[in-house]
Motif scaffolding. Structure first.
Motif, PDB file in Angstrom:
ATOM      1  N   GLY A  74       1.267  -5.231   5.527  1.00 51.30           N
ATOM      2  CA  GLY A  74       0.693  -4.793   4.260  1.00 51.30           C
ATOM      3  C   GLY A  74      -0.397  -3.755   4.448  1.00 51.30           C
ATOM      4  O   GLY A  74      -0.436  -2.738   3.749  1.00 51.30           O
ATOM      5  N   TYR A  75      -1.280  -3.996   5.432  1.00 52.91           N
ATOM      6  CA  TYR A  75      -2.355  -3.034   5.666  1.00 52.91           C
ATOM      7  C   TYR A  75      -1.795  -1.733   6.239  1.00 52.91           C
ATOM      8  O   TYR A  75      -2.238  -0.641   5.880  1.00 52.91           O
ATOM      9  N   GLY A  76      -0.807  -1.853   7.123  1.00 48.56           N
ATOM     10  CA  GLY A  76      -0.247  -0.651   7.743  1.00 48.56           C
ATOM     11  C   GLY A  76       0.459   0.258   6.768  1.00 48.56           C
ATOM     12  O   GLY A  76       0.405   1.487   6.895  1.00 48.56           O
ATOM     13  N   THR A  77       1.132  -0.322   5.768  1.00 46.71           N
ATOM     14  CA  THR A  77       1.838   0.507   4.789  1.00 46.71           C
ATOM     15  C   THR A  77       0.943   0.899   3.617  1.00 46.71           C
ATOM     16  O   THR A  77       1.052   2.001   3.079  1.00 46.71           O
ATOM     17  N   GLY A  78       0.047  -0.011   3.210  1.00 44.33           N
ATOM     18  CA  GLY A  78      -0.799   0.274   2.054  1.00 44.33           C
ATOM     19  C   GLY A  78      -2.028   1.100   2.365  1.00 44.33           C
ATOM     20  O   GLY A  78      -2.578   1.756   1.477  1.00 44.33           O
ATOM     21  N   GLY A  79      -2.481   1.071   3.621  1.00 41.10           N
ATOM     22  CA  GLY A  79      -3.691   1.788   3.984  1.00 41.10           C
ATOM     23  C   GLY A  79      -3.601   3.283   3.757  1.00 41.10           C
ATOM     24  O   GLY A  79      -4.613   3.947   3.485  1.00 41.10           O
ATOM     25  N   ILE A  80      -2.387   3.822   3.828  1.00 37.52           N
ATOM     26  CA  ILE A  80      -2.224   5.260   3.667  1.00 37.52           C
ATOM     27  C   ILE A  80      -2.461   5.693   2.226  1.00 37.52           C
ATOM     28  O   ILE A  80      -2.737   6.878   1.960  1.00 37.52           O
ATOM     29  N   ALA A  84       6.307  -0.327  15.322  1.00 34.83           N
ATOM     30  CA  ALA A  84       5.863  -1.722  15.373  1.00 34.83           C
ATOM     31  C   ALA A  84       6.245  -2.464  14.099  1.00 34.83           C
ATOM     32  O   ALA A  84       6.707  -3.617  14.147  1.00 34.83           O
ATOM     33  N   LEU A  85       6.072  -1.810  12.946  1.00 35.87           N
ATOM     34  CA  LEU A  85       6.359  -2.485  11.683  1.00 35.87           C
ATOM     35  C   LEU A  85       7.834  -2.824  11.531  1.00 35.87           C
ATOM     36  O   LEU A  85       8.183  -3.852  10.930  1.00 35.87           O
ATOM     37  N   GLY A  86       8.716  -1.990  12.063  1.00 30.70           N
ATOM     38  CA  GLY A  86      10.138  -2.298  11.988  1.00 30.70           C
ATOM     39  C   GLY A  86      10.470  -3.596  12.688  1.00 30.70           C
ATOM     40  O   GLY A  86      11.244  -4.420  12.177  1.00 30.70           O
ATOM     41  N   ALA A  87       9.886  -3.804  13.875  1.00 29.44           N
ATOM     42  CA  ALA A  87      10.130  -5.047  14.609  1.00 29.44           C
ATOM     43  C   ALA A  87       9.462  -6.229  13.926  1.00 29.44           C
ATOM     44  O   ALA A  87      10.045  -7.323  13.830  1.00 29.44           O
ATOM     45  N   LEU A 142       7.693   4.734   7.941  1.00 27.14           N
ATOM     46  CA  LEU A 142       8.953   4.150   7.499  1.00 27.14           C
ATOM     47  C   LEU A 142      10.116   4.635   8.363  1.00 27.14           C
ATOM     48  O   LEU A 142      11.059   3.887   8.629  1.00 27.14           O
ATOM     49  N   LEU A 143      10.041   5.894   8.816  1.00 25.94           N
ATOM     50  CA  LEU A 143      11.062   6.391   9.735  1.00 25.94           C
ATOM     51  C   LEU A 143      11.010   5.611  11.042  1.00 25.94           C
ATOM     52  O   LEU A 143      12.051   5.210  11.585  1.00 25.94           O
ATOM     53  N   GLY A 144       9.814   5.379  11.558  1.00 23.83           N
ATOM     54  CA  GLY A 144       9.688   4.576  12.768  1.00 23.83           C
ATOM     55  C   GLY A 144      10.251   3.184  12.588  1.00 23.83           C
ATOM     56  O   GLY A 144      10.949   2.654  13.465  1.00 23.83           O
ATOM     57  N   ALA A 145       9.970   2.571  11.428  1.00 23.19           N
ATOM     58  CA  ALA A 145      10.491   1.231  11.152  1.00 23.19           C
ATOM     59  C   ALA A 145      12.012   1.226  11.112  1.00 23.19           C
ATOM     60  O   ALA A 145      12.668   0.317  11.631  1.00 23.19           O
ATOM     61  N   ALA A 146      12.590   2.262  10.494  1.00 27.91           N
ATOM     62  CA  ALA A 146      14.043   2.340  10.401  1.00 27.91           C
ATOM     63  C   ALA A 146      14.688   2.513  11.777  1.00 27.91           C
ATOM     64  O   ALA A 146      15.803   2.033  12.015  1.00 27.91           O
ATOM     65  N   LEU A 147      14.009   3.183  12.697  1.00 30.77           N
ATOM     66  CA  LEU A 147      14.560   3.389  14.036  1.00 30.77           C
ATOM     67  C   LEU A 147      14.448   2.133  14.899  1.00 30.77           C
ATOM     68  O   LEU A 147      15.309   1.859  15.736  1.00 30.77           O
ATOM     69  N   THR A 148      13.381   1.359  14.707  1.00 37.04           N
ATOM     70  CA  THR A 148      13.193   0.154  15.505  1.00 37.04           C
ATOM     71  C   THR A 148      14.088  -0.980  15.053  1.00 37.04           C
ATOM     72  O   THR A 148      14.570  -1.768  15.867  1.00 37.04           O
ATOM     73  N   ALA A 149      14.307  -1.083  13.754  1.00 34.23           N
ATOM     74  CA  ALA A 149      15.015  -2.228  13.201  1.00 34.23           C
ATOM     75  C   ALA A 149      16.400  -2.461  13.815  1.00 34.23           C
ATOM     76  O   ALA A 149      16.764  -3.603  14.083  1.00 34.23           O
ATOM     77  N   PRO A 150      17.228  -1.419  14.071  1.00 30.90           N
ATOM     78  CA  PRO A 150      18.554  -1.699  14.611  1.00 30.90           C
ATOM     79  C   PRO A 150      18.544  -2.383  15.971  1.00 30.90           C
ATOM     80  O   PRO A 150      19.482  -3.113  16.297  1.00 30.90           O
ATOM     81  N   VAL A 151      17.515  -2.151  16.770  1.00 33.82           N
ATOM     82  CA  VAL A 151      17.475  -2.767  18.099  1.00 33.82           C
ATOM     83  C   VAL A 151      16.666  -4.060  18.098  1.00 33.82           C
ATOM     84  O   VAL A 151      16.656  -4.777  19.099  1.00 33.82           O
ATOM     85  N   SER A 152      15.993  -4.372  16.990  1.00 38.33           N
ATOM     86  CA  SER A 152      15.173  -5.575  16.951  1.00 38.33           C
ATOM     87  C   SER A 152      16.014  -6.832  17.114  1.00 38.33           C
ATOM     88  O   SER A 152      15.594  -7.795  17.745  1.00 38.33           O
ATOM     89  N   GLY A 153      17.208  -6.823  16.532  1.00 32.71           N
ATOM     90  CA  GLY A 153      18.077  -7.982  16.675  1.00 32.71           C
ATOM     91  C   GLY A 153      18.460  -8.231  18.119  1.00 32.71           C
ATOM     92  O   GLY A 153      18.428  -9.368  18.602  1.00 32.71           O
ATOM     93  N   HIS A 177      17.179  -1.178   5.150  1.00 33.96           N
ATOM     94  CA  HIS A 177      16.052  -1.410   4.253  1.00 33.96           C
ATOM     95  C   HIS A 177      14.991  -0.327   4.421  1.00 33.96           C
ATOM     96  O   HIS A 177      14.555   0.301   3.450  1.00 33.96           O
ATOM     97  N   TRP A 178      14.600  -0.088   5.682  1.00 30.75           N
ATOM     98  CA  TRP A 178      13.526   0.887   5.921  1.00 30.75           C
ATOM     99  C   TRP A 178      14.018   2.318   5.861  1.00 30.75           C
ATOM    100  O   TRP A 178      13.249   3.224   5.545  1.00 30.75           O
ATOM    101  N   ALA A 179      15.300   2.545   6.145  1.00 36.66           N
ATOM    102  CA  ALA A 179      15.834   3.897   5.961  1.00 36.66           C
ATOM    103  C   ALA A 179      15.804   4.282   4.487  1.00 36.66           C
ATOM    104  O   ALA A 179      15.432   5.416   4.128  1.00 36.66           O
ATOM    105  N   ALA A 180      16.166   3.345   3.600  1.00 38.31           N
ATOM    106  CA  ALA A 180      16.095   3.613   2.173  1.00 38.31           C
ATOM    107  C   ALA A 180      14.649   3.830   1.734  1.00 38.31           C
ATOM    108  O   ALA A 180      14.358   4.719   0.918  1.00 38.31           O
ATOM    109  N   ASP A 181      13.739   3.032   2.275  1.00 40.47           N
ATOM    110  CA  ASP A 181      12.327   3.189   1.938  1.00 40.47           C
ATOM    111  C   ASP A 181      11.814   4.560   2.380  1.00 40.47           C
ATOM    112  O   ASP A 181      11.044   5.215   1.663  1.00 40.47           O
ATOM    113  N   PHE A 182      12.237   4.995   3.562  1.00 34.96           N
ATOM    114  CA  PHE A 182      11.843   6.309   4.066  1.00 34.96           C
ATOM    115  C   PHE A 182      12.280   7.419   3.112  1.00 34.96           C
ATOM    116  O   PHE A 182      11.500   8.303   2.743  1.00 34.96           O
TER     117      PHE A 182
END
Length: 491
Positions: free
Chosen positions: A62-68, A150-153, A94-105, A431-436
């Motif tokens: 929340g702080y990482g996304t809302g702080g901006i 980090a947020l994506g993971a 959000l781009l970073g989150a979208a890139l991390t998410a596919p490998v998080s699983g 999810h994060w790609a759409a947000d981006f």
């Protein structure tokens, strides 16, 4: 000494330090009547701790996304950023989150849930430090991108971990606790921005995110690994110990299957699947879950952001300032919106396991569509700032009750256990790609269509999403994550 007491003494003597055999002795019923209640109490306390500490990841998110939101007007003026450049600064994370998410699983299936959450907390701290020390827009974008990795993971691993350690009857509430922490993080980001707005101290606004990152990093050393992951990885003794520490029943023994080239039984986990951690790869996961579950999970993941919910969060001060408030008044309005968001999420925790996932999702989307239409009408009629603030609050509250928390619970419940890691990471990536895309295009969209036109578009998409999910979304309340199979979902 009778035979049952002797059996208990033998089991206790052979028990390792992790208490696995003690749990087995308890199941045998040998001389444990006086220890059962304290054991349950310890397990309940352990589960509370194991939920609260990872939920700090929600605060971090929340702080990482809302702080901006509070930083954007200051850096926009300091560096003379265009609408597109401001969109890049916001959406880099959000781009970073979208890139991390596919490998998080794959990472959580291979190494476990705990190590991934801890590593993400460390990466967030590094990205935050780079952002706060940035000497220009390029360095700030780089820092925000690292934060996003980090947020994506975190956004994937924390809800998954909590869902796997939560009893089915309380899973919705406990996973939504992570969502509550996200809203609290957003509120803290708005409050810090308001406190520092007059001084223009945007670096301090960003640097304050280091505190929850360090809490999460240190705290994860004190919680047990997910028993579900340990079981799927073939570590059954450790899984039983972790379940006992969390006050959960041990997972049932998997049925013995004799392999075609084996002389003995094969269980779940790496013995049967050949993959460390027992998780399926993407191709196996897609086949096991079936196309309807995959399509439904991906569809909801994308629709949550096509509603424009997070743009209202990221750009709340900008939206309110465009409606007639001063910049500091816009940030103060965002603080009030954040308070509404937290209050709505508290209500959601009480409702999610009582009312179910489907009613909250559909009701939340319908209310969001109505609020978006109200914002559009207000802007077209002159843009009264007070009315816009109230409607924006209603828009975010409806999202906090419906799409925002329901997606994470629903995604954990709809997939089979072996496919859960791979498919949740795929859904999180979408999810994060759409947000981006939505966050990067919001300001240019407002420039092209006006603020009222942008919210009219979001309202139309939200209404269409509500109608579609009314047809296709099933109810998953009470689903056992260990028993989820690959039957087709039905409404």
């Amino acid at each position: 000494m009778d035979a049952r007491a002797m059996e208990a003494r033998v089991l206790e003597a052979r028990a390792p330090e992790d208490g696995v055999m003690e749990a087995e002795a308890t199941e045998s019923g040998a001389g444990t009547a006086g220890r059962e209640a304290p054991g349950r109490a310890r397990g309940a306390r352990g589960r509370v701790l194991a939920v609260l500490i990872p939920s700090t990841g929600g605060l971090l998110f929340g702080y990482g996304t809302g702080g901006i939101a509070g930083v954007l007007p200051l850096i926009g003026e300091q560096y003379g950023l265009s609408a597109w450049t401001q969109g890049v600064v916001v959406s880099a994370a959000l781009l970073g989150a979208a890139l991390t998410a596919p490998v998080s699983g794959r990472l959580t299936d291979r190494f476990g849930r705990r190590p991934v959450i801890a590593a993400a907390a460390a990466a967030f701290a590094v990205g935050t430090a780079v952002s706060a020390a940035a000497g220009g827009p390029a360095a700030l974008v780089l820092g925000r991108f690292l934060v996003g990795l980090a947020l994506g993971a975190i956004s994937f691993a924390v809800p998954l971990y909590i869902a796997e350690i939560a009893p089915p009857a309380r899973r919705g509430a406990l996973v939504t606790l992570n969502q509550l922490m996200i809203t609290i993080g957003l509120l803290l980001a708005y409050a810090v921005s308001y406190a520092l707005q007059s001084n223009g101290a945007w670096r301090l606004m960003l640097a304050a995110g280091l505190a929850p990152a360090l809490v999460l990093l240190v705290g994860m050393a004190g919680v047990p690994e997910s028993p579900s992951w340990l079981e799927s990885a073939g570590h059954r003794a450790r899984a039983r110990a972790a379940a006992a520490a969390l006050g959960l029943p041990p997972a049932p023994e998997p049925p013995a299957v004799v392999g075609p080239q084996s002389d003995g039984p094969q269980g779940g986990g790496p013995q049967g699947g050949g993959r460390r951690g027992g998780g399926a790869g993407f191709r196996e996961a897609l086949a096991e879950a079936g196309p309807r579950r995959v399509a439904l999970g991906l569809g909801i993941a994308v629709l949550v952001h096509l509603t424009g919910l997070n743009t209202a969060i990221y750009y709340a001060p900008t939206i309110l300032a465009a409606s007639g408030l001063t910049p500091s008044g816009g940030v103060l309005g965002a603080v009030l919106v954040g308070v509404c968001n937290v209050a709505a999420t508290v209500v959601t925790i009480a409702l999610l396991d009582r009312r179910g996932r489907r009613p909250l999702m559909l009701g939340g989307l319908a209310a969001m569509a109505a609020a978006a239409a109200g914002i559009a009408a207000t802007q077209w009629s002159g843009g009264h700032a007070g009315t816009t603030a109230l409607l924006l609050c209603g828009f975010i509250v409806a999202g906090a009750v419906g799409p925002a928390p329901v997606f994470w619970v629903f995604a954990a419940e709809i997939y089979p256990r072996r496919a859960r890691g791979a498919l949740m990471s795929l859904a999180t990536a979408a999810h994060w790609a759409a947000d981006f895309v939505v966050a990067a295009t919001f300001l240019p969209l407002v420039k092209a269509l006006s603020l009222g036109g942008a919210f009219a578009l979001y309202g139309a998409v939200t209404l269409a999403a509500a109608l579609g999910l009314a047809r296709w979304m099933p109810e998953t309340k009470g689903t056992s994550l260990d028993d989820t199979r690959a039957e087709p979902v039905r409404v």
